[in-house]
Write an enzyme that holds these catalytic residues in place. Structure first.
Site, PDB file in Angstrom:
ATOM      1  CG  LEU A  31       7.437 -34.514 -22.600  1.00  0.00           C
ATOM      2  CD1 LEU A  31       7.768 -35.252 -23.650  1.00  0.00           C
ATOM      3  CD2 LEU A  31       7.573 -35.210 -21.254  1.00  0.00           C
ATOM      4  CB  THR A  95       9.559 -40.853  -8.950  1.00  0.00           C
ATOM      5  OG1 THR A  95      10.968 -40.740  -7.830  1.00  0.00           O
ATOM      6  CG2 THR A  95       9.207 -39.186  -8.610  1.00  0.00           C
ATOM      7  CE1 TYR A 119      12.552 -36.753 -11.597  1.00  0.00           C
ATOM      8  CE2 TYR A 119      12.646 -37.706  -9.475  1.00  0.00           C
ATOM      9  CZ  TYR A 119      12.450 -37.830 -10.660  1.00  0.00           C
ATOM     10  OH  TYR A 119      12.123 -38.935 -11.468  1.00  0.00           O
ATOM     11  CE  LYS A 123       8.355 -38.220 -12.536  1.00  0.00           C
ATOM     12  NZ  LYS A 123       8.592 -38.788 -13.913  1.00  0.00           N
ATOM     13  CD1 TRP A 144      16.439 -45.575  -6.254  1.00  0.00           C
ATOM     14  CD2 TRP A 144      17.885 -47.264  -5.485  1.00  0.00           C
ATOM     15  NE1 TRP A 144      17.035 -45.300  -4.990  1.00  0.00           N
ATOM     16  CE2 TRP A 144      17.794 -46.158  -4.457  1.00  0.00           C
ATOM     17  CE3 TRP A 144      18.588 -48.321  -5.353  1.00  0.00           C
ATOM     18  CZ2 TRP A 144      18.641 -46.481  -3.312  1.00  0.00           C
ATOM     19  CZ3 TRP A 144      19.394 -48.468  -4.125  1.00  0.00           C
ATOM     20  CH2 TRP A 144      19.380 -47.473  -3.199  1.00  0.00           C
TER      21      TRP A 144
HETATM   22  N1  LIG Z   1      15.864 -43.259 -13.433  1.00  0.00           N
HETATM   23  C1  LIG Z   1      15.578 -43.567 -12.356  1.00  0.00           C
HETATM   24  O1  LIG Z   1      16.129 -44.141 -11.326  1.00  0.00           O
HETATM   25  C2  LIG Z   1      13.873 -43.393 -11.913  1.00  0.00           C
HETATM   26  C3  LIG Z   1      13.528 -43.474 -10.511  1.00  0.00           C
HETATM   27  C4  LIG Z   1      12.111 -43.432 -10.457  1.00  0.00           C
HETATM   28  C5  LIG Z   1      11.172 -42.762 -11.402  1.00  0.00           C
HETATM   29  N2  LIG Z   1      11.920 -42.628 -12.597  1.00  0.00           N
HETATM   30  C6  LIG Z   1      11.081 -42.197 -13.681  1.00  0.00           C
HETATM   31  O2  LIG Z   1      10.701 -43.285 -14.490  1.00  0.00           O
HETATM   32  C7  LIG Z   1      10.561 -42.829 -15.924  1.00  0.00           C
HETATM   33  C8  LIG Z   1      11.588 -43.305 -16.860  1.00  0.00           C
HETATM   34  O3  LIG Z   1      12.955 -43.013 -16.459  1.00  0.00           O
HETATM   35  P1  LIG Z   1      14.121 -43.406 -17.163  1.00  0.00           P
HETATM   36  O4  LIG Z   1      15.130 -44.081 -16.110  1.00  0.00           O
HETATM   37  O5  LIG Z   1      13.895 -44.175 -18.297  1.00  0.00           O
HETATM   38  O6  LIG Z   1      14.831 -42.015 -17.670  1.00  0.00           O
HETATM   39  P2  LIG Z   1      16.003 -41.622 -18.600  1.00  0.00           P
HETATM   40  O7  LIG Z   1      16.531 -42.681 -19.000  1.00  0.00           O
HETATM   41  O8  LIG Z   1      16.374 -40.322 -17.873  1.00  0.00           O
HETATM   42  O9  LIG Z   1      15.241 -40.807 -19.936  1.00  0.00           O
HETATM   43  C9  LIG Z   1      14.580 -39.782 -19.883  1.00  0.00           C
HETATM   44  C10 LIG Z   1      13.960 -39.595 -21.603  1.00  0.00           C
HETATM   45  O10 LIG Z   1      13.200 -38.326 -21.269  1.00  0.00           O
HETATM   46  C11 LIG Z   1      13.318 -37.710 -22.474  1.00  0.00           C
HETATM   47  N3  LIG Z   1      13.065 -36.346 -22.284  1.00  0.00           N
HETATM   48  C12 LIG Z   1      13.672 -35.453 -21.404  1.00  0.00           C
HETATM   49  N4  LIG Z   1      13.619 -34.344 -21.709  1.00  0.00           N
HETATM   50  C13 LIG Z   1      12.598 -34.124 -22.958  1.00  0.00           C
HETATM   51  C14 LIG Z   1      11.878 -33.294 -23.563  1.00  0.00           C
HETATM   52  N5  LIG Z   1      12.240 -31.877 -23.044  1.00  0.00           N
HETATM   53  N6  LIG Z   1      11.235 -33.819 -24.466  1.00  0.00           N
HETATM   54  C15 LIG Z   1      11.212 -34.948 -24.840  1.00  0.00           C
HETATM   55  N7  LIG Z   1      11.927 -35.917 -24.228  1.00  0.00           N
HETATM   56  C16 LIG Z   1      12.602 -35.697 -23.081  1.00  0.00           C
HETATM   57  C17 LIG Z   1      15.020 -38.354 -22.600  1.00  0.00           C
HETATM   58  O11 LIG Z   1      15.180 -37.727 -24.146  1.00  0.00           O
HETATM   59  P3  LIG Z   1      16.628 -37.276 -24.644  1.00  0.00           P
HETATM   60  O12 LIG Z   1      17.624 -38.515 -24.244  1.00  0.00           O
HETATM   61  O13 LIG Z   1      16.251 -36.457 -25.696  1.00  0.00           O
HETATM   62  O14 LIG Z   1      17.103 -36.388 -23.417  1.00  0.00           O
HETATM   63  C18 LIG Z   1      15.022 -39.513 -22.426  1.00  0.00           C
HETATM   64  O15 LIG Z   1      14.368 -40.362 -23.684  1.00  0.00           O
HETATM   65  C19 LIG Z   1      10.686 -41.388 -15.789  1.00  0.00           C
HETATM   66  O16 LIG Z   1       9.338 -40.759 -15.587  1.00  0.00           O
HETATM   67  C20 LIG Z   1      11.385 -41.254 -14.544  1.00  0.00           C
HETATM   68  O17 LIG Z   1      10.989 -39.929 -13.728  1.00  0.00           O
HETATM   69  C21 LIG Z   1      13.007 -42.966 -12.841  1.00  0.00           C
END
Ligand SMILES: NC(=O)c1ccc[n+]([C@@H]2O[C@H](COP(=O)([O-])OP(=O)(O)OC[C@H]3O[C@@H](n4cnc5c(N)ncnc54)[C@H](OP(=O)(O)O)[C@@H]3O)[C@@H](O)[C@H]2O)c1
Length: 184
Positions: A31, A95, A119, A123, A144
């Site tokens: 990305l 988010t 962040y 977003k 979360w």
């Molecule tokens: N986690 C939360 O609490 C939270 C809260 C609100 C919103 N969100 C949103 O929900 C969505 C899903 O979150 P999640 O918790 O599933 O996230 P996550 O577990 O942190 O996973 C992030 C993913 O993005 C990939 N990624 C990061 N940088 C990249 C790059 N440069 N190129 C390709 N892939 C890349 C990572 O791959 P690698 O393993 O290779 O790094 C991983 O597969 C996201 O849009 C996040 O912003 C999350």
């Protein structure tokens, strides 16, 4: 076929359980290279695209804002433009950090955005580029995210609960833990 950006993340791993889904990991679509993400969509010719990848290191984004803004802003923008061109729907995940955290009522989709950190700004940039791309799209804001995979608040608390006698945690933050499976 539904093309999903992300393979290892909490949400991507839940989406991968669907047999119609093809997930692209970082090695297949980085990305930080938005043009390559658009090219991956053109090459795969899917029926729909879901962006489940993101720069999610909230604190680290303060010192890597430019990179976070490409990954969370320009990349989903380029994906949305490619989907608009192909006439297919695009879904990306955002988010509660697009809001400023004031007040005590649950946020509504139409509430004014006002991110207070890098962040949240990155977003929101993604949301704006996706909506400006002119295609059929959905921006799904969540908070979360929890699952059995990866890092999340629940897993951290379970780990610390085993290691320490007493835990010290902020008491003024209210959120809605959301299972990645429910989002998927
Ligand atoms: N986690 C939360 O609490 C939270 C809260 C609100 C919103 N969100 C949103 O929900 C969505 C899903 O979150 P999640 O918790 O599933 O996230 P996550 O577990 O942190 O996973 C992030 C993913 O993005 C990939 N990624 C990061 N940088 C990249 C790059 N440069 N190129 C390709 N892939 C890349 C990572 O791959 P690698 O393993 O290779 O790094 C991983 O597969 C996201 O849009 C996040 O912003 C999350």
């Amino acid at each position: 076929m539904i093309l999903v950006f992300g393979k290892t993340g909490q949400l991507a791993r839940e989406l991968a359980a669907d047999e119609n889904v093809t997930c692209l990991g970082r090695d297949q679509a980085d990305l930080s290279n938005p043009a390559a993400c658009a090219a991956a969509i053109r090459q795969a010719a899917p029926e729909a695209v879901i962006n489940a990848a993101a720069y999610t290191a909230v604190d680290k984004a303060e010192s890597e804002e430019a990179l976070a803004t490409v990954i969370n802003g320009a990349a989903p923008g380029a994906m949305a433009a490619a989907c608009a061109q192909a006439g297919i729907p695009f879904v990306t995940v955002s988010t509660d950090y697009v809001f400023d955290g004031s007040g005590e009522a649950p946020w509504q989709p139409g509430d004014a955005t006002a991110p207070v950190n890098a962040y949240g700004c990155s977003k929101l940039a993604g949301e704006e580029l996706v909506s400006a791309a002119g295609g059929t799209y959905a921006v799904l804001r969540t908070s979360w995210v929890v699952s059995a995979h990866g890092n999340n608040f629940v897993k951290t608390m379970l780990r610390l609960g085993k290691e320490r006698e007493r835990l010290t945690i902020v008491a003024d933050q209210i959120g809605a833990p959301t299972p990645a499976r429910d989002i998927a």
